[in-house]
Scaffold this motif. Structure first.
Motif, short mmCIF file in Angstrom:
data_model
loop_
_atom_site.label_atom_id
_atom_site.label_comp_id
_atom_site.label_asym_id
_atom_site.label_seq_id
_atom_site.Cartn_x
_atom_site.Cartn_y
_atom_site.Cartn_z
N MET A 191 0.27 -1.14 -0.01
CA MET A 191 -0.13 0.05 -0.08
C MET A 191 0.64 1.33 0.09
SD MET A 191 -3.01 -0.72 -0.64
CE MET A 191 -3.94 0.93 -0.35
N VAL A 199 -7.37 2.26 -5.02
CA VAL A 199 -6.56 0.35 -5.10
C VAL A 199 -8.19 -0.45 -4.57
CG1 VAL A 199 -5.15 -1.01 -4.03
CG2 VAL A 199 -4.79 1.24 -4.21
N LEU A 201 -9.76 -3.88 -3.24
CA LEU A 201 -8.46 -5.50 -2.83
C LEU A 201 -9.95 -6.23 -3.64
CD1 LEU A 201 -7.19 -7.23 -1.95
CD2 LEU A 201 -8.24 -5.74 1.11
N TYR A 219 -7.38 2.31 4.66
CA TYR A 219 -6.11 3.43 4.04
C TYR A 219 -7.13 3.68 3.35
CZ TYR A 219 -2.06 0.48 4.76
OH TYR A 219 -0.82 -0.69 5.29
N LEU A 222 -8.29 3.15 -0.38
CA LEU A 222 -8.52 1.63 -0.83
C LEU A 222 -10.29 1.22 -0.55
CD1 LEU A 222 -7.59 -1.85 -1.49
CD2 LEU A 222 -7.59 -1.98 0.66
#
Length: 453
Positions: A191, A199, A201, A219, A222
């Motif tokens: 990261m 981003v 996941l 984050y 994220l």
């Protein structure tokens, strides 16, 4: 022998590329580990370190077999630095025009059966994918991470966006830390490299637990798209409490998965033959966060549950330029379901497992210590990952962008054997007047071509 390989030769370039993966190690250690990777490419297999040494390394370097074992067990060679180096190389192939496109990362675990019981961390494991009546076996479990990065690909004269699944690395699972903790560790390694990117996941239902979700969502850049257990508690959004006394409720009415309507009347959308419906919900594993829930219904009547924390309209994706037709053909009316389509990219991590176990002999290691096993797996993974990256890094290898990484490995193997032959020929011609040495060099070339075939 090694002094005969120039920087312009394939072996010389590979030595430079592979050595850059071990920045914290000393130069001799970097050199030994780079030669291990070249040996794997040359032989197109990695049955064991001893085999690599006997069939290739002993003829190319002056190092002993124990030197390679010590290099694998070297504490200065951190697997985290290898994974970060691969993540940086994967990001470097993203063209400037695609810097705003999201990066997708996947975490999952895989198992490797081992006959011996003298390996560090070996134990009795359960494999849900085995269908031979024996679901328990002796072996190791590893948690890994794969990064999907966008690249431009020419298709019928038109540039389109393709996602390349680059395997980043492995961590051995043992009694010291749970798989969720190891997944968080892998996230923490990559990261910092992705701090300026959007981003997402991706993971399956086993990882849809509060420990990983809370850590991942700490984050700010994220988001998560995941499958979840069908018995996960989901709730309607709470009713507004304006003008009422008391503490406002956290959750609304609980929703049962089988009671959520999934049919063409409520939302006329299908994906891969599954009917899909969408709702905004709350669930305990995400805390106070409102998430997008997707319920799919198969022809047999089974339902699956998916969650997404990313708002569909917040995706920074150039949808019209996607190579994947499923991604490209999405109307504004159906953008609500786009996160569920992105979940399909998680399959790249499973493809990497298959290729590494089938073609790269990922589970053939015969070193015993945990450190050496992890190093060897991450080295094997690095070789496979670079076969996916190099066609986009080096324009001379661009012809392999549409081919499997095994084909590039085969081409490099042939070139390595030819350079070994000429280096041997030059070396023997300068130091010996006996023609038998030259005949032996010719035999090496013929053997190399036979192996490559």
């Amino acid at each position: 022998m090694t002094s005969l390989y120039t920087e312009k030769s394939v072996i010389g370039r590979l030595l430079t590329i592979f050595s850059s993966l071990f920045p914290s190690a000393t130069r001799p250690t970097r050199h030994l580990l780079a030669w291990l990777l070249i040996a794997q490419l040359a032989l197109e297999s990695a049955p064991s370190v001893r085999c690599l040494f006997r069939q290739f390394l002993s003829k190319q370097t002056d190092a002993s077999l124990n030197s390679y074992y010590r290099a694998l067990g070297n504490g200065l060679v951190t697997d985290a630095s290898i994974r970060q180096a691969l993540a940086l190389r994967a990001l470097a192939i993203v063209p400037g025009a695609l810097r705003q496109e999201p990066i997708l990362i996947s975490v999952d675990d895989t198992t490797i059966a081992k006959w011996g019981k003298h390996f560090d961390g070996v134990g009795i494991l359960y494999d849900h994918a085995k269908h031979d009546g024996k679901s328990y076996f002796n072996g190791h479990a590893f948690v890994s991470l794969t990064m999907n990065v966008p690249v431009l690909h020419e298709n019928a004269g038109k540039a389109q966006i393709r996602y390349v699944a680059v395997p980043i690395g492995y961590v051995m699972s043992n009694s010291e830390a749970s798989k969720l903790t190891l997944a968080c560790q892998l996230l923490d390694e990559v990261m910092p490299v992705l701090e300026k990117r959007q981003v997402i996941l991706l993971f399956d239902s086993w990882y849809a637990k509060r420990e990983l979700l809370a850590h991942a969502l700490s984050y700010p850049n994220l988001n998560v798209i995941c499958n979840a257990r069908r018995d996960t508690a989901i709730f309607e959004l709470p009713d507004p409490t304006a003008g009422r006394r008391g503490r406002p409720p956290k959750y609304g009415k609980r929703l049962m998965l089988d009671e959520i309507p999934v049919d063409l009347k409520h939302y006329p959308f299908k994906i891969d033959g599954y009917l899909v419906t969408h709702r905004l919900v709350k669930t305990r594993i995400f805390g106070d966060r409102t998430v997008h829930a997707y319920v799919t219904l198969s022809k047999s009547g089974s339902r699956r549950l998916f969650f997404s924390t990313v708002a569909p309209m917040a995706l920074h994706m150039s949808i019209a330029w996607q190579e994947n037709k499923t991604f490209r053909d999405t109307s504004s009316k159906l953008m609500t379901f786009y996160p569920l389509k992105l979940y399909k990219l998680r399959w790249g991590i499973e493809t990497n497992y298959y290729e590494q176990k089938m073609f790269w002999e990922l589970g053939s290691y015969k070193v015993r210590t945990k450190t050496a096993i992890e190093h060897l797996l991450n080295l094997t993974n690095a070789g496979h990952a670079l076969m996916k990256i190099l066609p986009y890094e080096d324009e001379r290898l661009s012809a392999y962008r549409d081919k499997s990484p095994q084909e590039l490995r085969h081409a490099l193997s042939q070139q390595i054997h030819k350079e070994v032959f000429f280096a041997t020929l030059v070396s023997k011609a300068q130091s010996s007047i006996n023609s038998s040495a030259l005949l032996k060099a010719l035999h090496v070339l013929a053997w190399g071509d036979g192996q490559a075939a």
